[in-house]
Motif scaffolding. Sequence first.
Motif, PDB file in Angstrom:
ATOM      1  N   LEU A  42       0.820  -1.393  -0.232  1.00  0.00           N
ATOM      2  CA  LEU A  42       0.367   0.160   0.223  1.00  0.00           C
ATOM      3  C   LEU A  42       0.785   1.268   0.537  1.00  0.00           C
ATOM      4  O   LEU A  42       0.868   2.175  -0.751  1.00  0.00           O
ATOM      5  N   GLN A  43       1.570   1.196   0.693  1.00  0.00           N
ATOM      6  CA  GLN A  43       2.965   2.212   1.112  1.00  0.00           C
ATOM      7  C   GLN A  43       3.855   2.171  -0.831  1.00  0.00           C
ATOM      8  O   GLN A  43       3.166   4.016  -0.627  1.00  0.00           O
ATOM      9  N   GLN A  44       4.143   1.298  -1.412  1.00  0.00           N
ATOM     10  CA  GLN A  44       4.818   1.382  -2.139  1.00  0.00           C
ATOM     11  C   GLN A  44       4.286   2.029  -3.521  1.00  0.00           C
ATOM     12  O   GLN A  44       4.161   2.442  -4.228  1.00  0.00           O
ATOM     13  N   LEU A  45       2.615   1.723  -3.141  1.00  0.00           N
ATOM     14  CA  LEU A  45       1.616   2.520  -4.305  1.00  0.00           C
ATOM     15  C   LEU A  45       1.884   3.361  -4.498  1.00  0.00           C
ATOM     16  O   LEU A  45       0.867   4.201  -5.412  1.00  0.00           O
ATOM     17  N   ASN A  46       2.141   4.501  -3.491  1.00  0.00           N
ATOM     18  CA  ASN A  46       1.818   5.571  -2.853  1.00  0.00           C
ATOM     19  C   ASN A  46       2.287   6.591  -3.916  1.00  0.00           C
ATOM     20  O   ASN A  46       2.494   8.135  -3.845  1.00  0.00           O
ATOM     21  N   PHE A  47       3.455   5.313  -3.519  1.00  0.00           N
ATOM     22  CA  PHE A  47       4.884   6.640  -4.570  1.00  0.00           C
ATOM     23  C   PHE A  47       5.265   6.529  -5.885  1.00  0.00           C
ATOM     24  O   PHE A  47       4.806   4.930  -6.177  1.00  0.00           O
ATOM     25  N   PRO A  48       5.875   7.369  -6.784  1.00  0.00           N
ATOM     26  CA  PRO A  48       5.847   6.670  -8.076  1.00  0.00           C
ATOM     27  C   PRO A  48       6.599   5.184  -7.432  1.00  0.00           C
ATOM     28  O   PRO A  48       7.826   5.213  -7.268  1.00  0.00           O
ATOM     29  N   ILE A  49       6.618   4.447  -9.137  1.00  0.00           N
ATOM     30  CA  ILE A  49       7.999   3.794  -9.274  1.00  0.00           C
ATOM     31  C   ILE A  49       8.683   3.661  -9.048  1.00  0.00           C
ATOM     32  O   ILE A  49      10.192   3.299  -8.848  1.00  0.00           O
ATOM     33  N   GLU A  50       9.238   4.692 -10.334  1.00  0.00           N
ATOM     34  CA  GLU A  50      10.327   5.331 -11.069  1.00  0.00           C
ATOM     35  C   GLU A  50      11.025   5.032 -10.225  1.00  0.00           C
ATOM     36  O   GLU A  50      11.118   6.474  -9.443  1.00  0.00           O
ATOM     37  N   PRO A  51      12.260   5.601 -10.138  1.00  0.00           N
ATOM     38  CA  PRO A  51      13.503   5.963  -8.968  1.00  0.00           C
ATOM     39  C   PRO A  51      13.516   7.248  -9.412  1.00  0.00           C
ATOM     40  O   PRO A  51      13.443   7.904  -8.412  1.00  0.00           O
ATOM     41  N   LYS A  52      13.388   7.967 -10.310  1.00  0.00           N
ATOM     42  CA  LYS A  52      13.962   9.145 -10.801  1.00  0.00           C
ATOM     43  C   LYS A  52      12.508  10.345 -10.403  1.00  0.00           C
ATOM     44  O   LYS A  52      13.156  10.900  -9.552  1.00  0.00           O
ATOM     45  N   LYS A  53      11.351   9.943 -10.728  1.00  0.00           N
ATOM     46  CA  LYS A  53       9.580  10.339 -10.338  1.00  0.00           C
ATOM     47  C   LYS A  53       9.764  10.142  -8.302  1.00  0.00           C
ATOM     48  O   LYS A  53       9.551  10.969  -7.576  1.00  0.00           O
ATOM     49  N   PHE A  54      10.475   9.151  -7.974  1.00  0.00           N
ATOM     50  CA  PHE A  54      10.038   8.693  -6.636  1.00  0.00           C
ATOM     51  C   PHE A  54      10.862   9.996  -5.984  1.00  0.00           C
ATOM     52  O   PHE A  54      10.893  10.260  -4.784  1.00  0.00           O
ATOM     53  N   ALA A  55      12.288  10.188  -6.600  1.00  0.00           N
ATOM     54  CA  ALA A  55      13.091  10.888  -5.673  1.00  0.00           C
ATOM     55  C   ALA A  55      12.490  12.498  -5.647  1.00  0.00           C
ATOM     56  O   ALA A  55      12.595  13.466  -4.566  1.00  0.00           O
ATOM     57  N   GLN A  56      11.823  12.194  -6.735  1.00  0.00           N
ATOM     58  CA  GLN A  56      11.222  13.947  -7.373  1.00  0.00           C
ATOM     59  C   GLN A  56      10.317  14.126  -6.481  1.00  0.00           C
ATOM     60  O   GLN A  56      10.357  14.864  -5.872  1.00  0.00           O
TER      61      GLN A  56
END
Lengths: 238, 238
Positions: free
Chosen positions: A157-171
Amino acid sequence: MARAVRDRKRRPSSGPLSRARIVAEAVALADRHGFQNLSMRSLAERLGVEAMSLYNHVVDKNDLIDGMVDHVAGEIALPAREAPWKPALRQRALSAHQALVRHPWACPLIGLRLNVGDNMLAHVEAGLARLVEAGFSYEMADHAMNAIDNHVRGFTLQQLNFPIEPKKFAQTAQDYLPKLPPETYPHLRNLAERVASGAYDGLDDVSFGLDLVLDGLERLLRDGGAASRSSPGFSGAR
Amino acid sequence: MARAVRDRKRRPSSGPLSRARIVAEAVALADRHGFQNLSMRSLAERLGVEAMSLYNHVVDKNDLIDGMVDHVAGEIALPAREAPWKPALRQRALSAHQALVRHPWACPLIGLRLNVGDNMLAHVEAGLARLVEAGFSYEMADHAMNAIDNHVRGFTLQQLNFPIEPKKFAQTAQDYLPKLPPETYPHLRNLAERVASGAYDGLDDVSFGLDLVLDGLERLLRDGGAASRSSPGFSGAR
DNA sequence: TTGACCGGCTTACGGCGTAAGTCTACCTGC
DNA sequence: GCAGGTAGACTTACGCCGTAAGCCGGTCAA
């Protein structure tokens, strides 16, 4: 009239309506356009049919949703019968994780209602079976499985709230930094900065927390604490 | 016209509208009549106001819901600063459990959207702080807290799907027995029968699974595995 | 041939979230 | 004391939702 008849004939893609077809299309639709855009009307249209026709095969929208959840549960591989309990349950958990990632809308639905579809029951039965066979008491096995499944669900659930691609994740983490003044949230800020810098990505790995739980259970079993313990639970609800 | 003016004057129970008052009333209403019966209209009526007036203080229904979740988060006691990490986080988890039981509708909402209200952030910050101070690396602390919080949320969710009173609890299990033929679900059936007989009640105790996790973490810390480990996560989402 | 029934269809209802615009009481600066 | 602006209430209306109620043609057993 004639028109209606003709239209009925050219219902797209294959045979008569059925609960299975409806549920499958609903899953596909939710995958593509998001769960909150799934309405009885949009689903019916997709099936070349009117909304009310669905109610011949499904009692409710809730019933439909139950079916969808069970459909996802059916994608989870059952644990290998021959494997020892630990890798078996590990594989079971990872497979569940994959299914939930494949259908992101399913995760929040899982605990919402009692899920007693065949697939879900089989999933639970299989997990319970491995644990009991391994020497856990029924009540301990129940608690153990809950611990495992709760971790998988919560993590996903937590994971899905964040974009998966590392770039976007960091952003995304970057974007939240202004909400985290260091003086009020020093540790959280610190953590967020590490994520924003791209140095870390804590949501990339289900297995860490999973192994934490599994190791704990193994120790419990080895130390003999797994036989007693007061109370078990009924786990039909998942 | 005159009527509207008069009506505005006799708005029931106290002062001007505000986000805080709206959120508080929404929480109370959801507690009393269930979350799915909470609409902007019913909430407004309860506040002696028209639905659209709420939008002067709340951007969205989603925004309102975020506020409600954060309101619940605000009821969770922050872990005692002076206590050692383990009892501190144990108390934090139990307090969270109590808050979630007090507001049963909140549990499924928690992971649904990113919850970045002040109270939630404080809750996360406090947990993270205790763990980091105890010697966990940031990334390990993040994973550890996730494991704890996921357990609490998952367990509570399951618990809330079953009636709380033992009598009804057993009865509900009884009702589900027909769905569990022993030949297809031997273990599950077995477990359900124990619950139906009233001999067990596995959902009465959060602390068992919780201690499982906490013990695992303690061991990890003692064995020195808590300092390294690859990747942390950003935990604003809860 | 007939009649029941199944599985579509149409219509309609009440409720939802909320966009858009209006009105009034109050505050502010002259 | 008055003009003008503003905040926060209100009204209206739109398009969507789930689904109750009933209709109607085609199929099939008697």
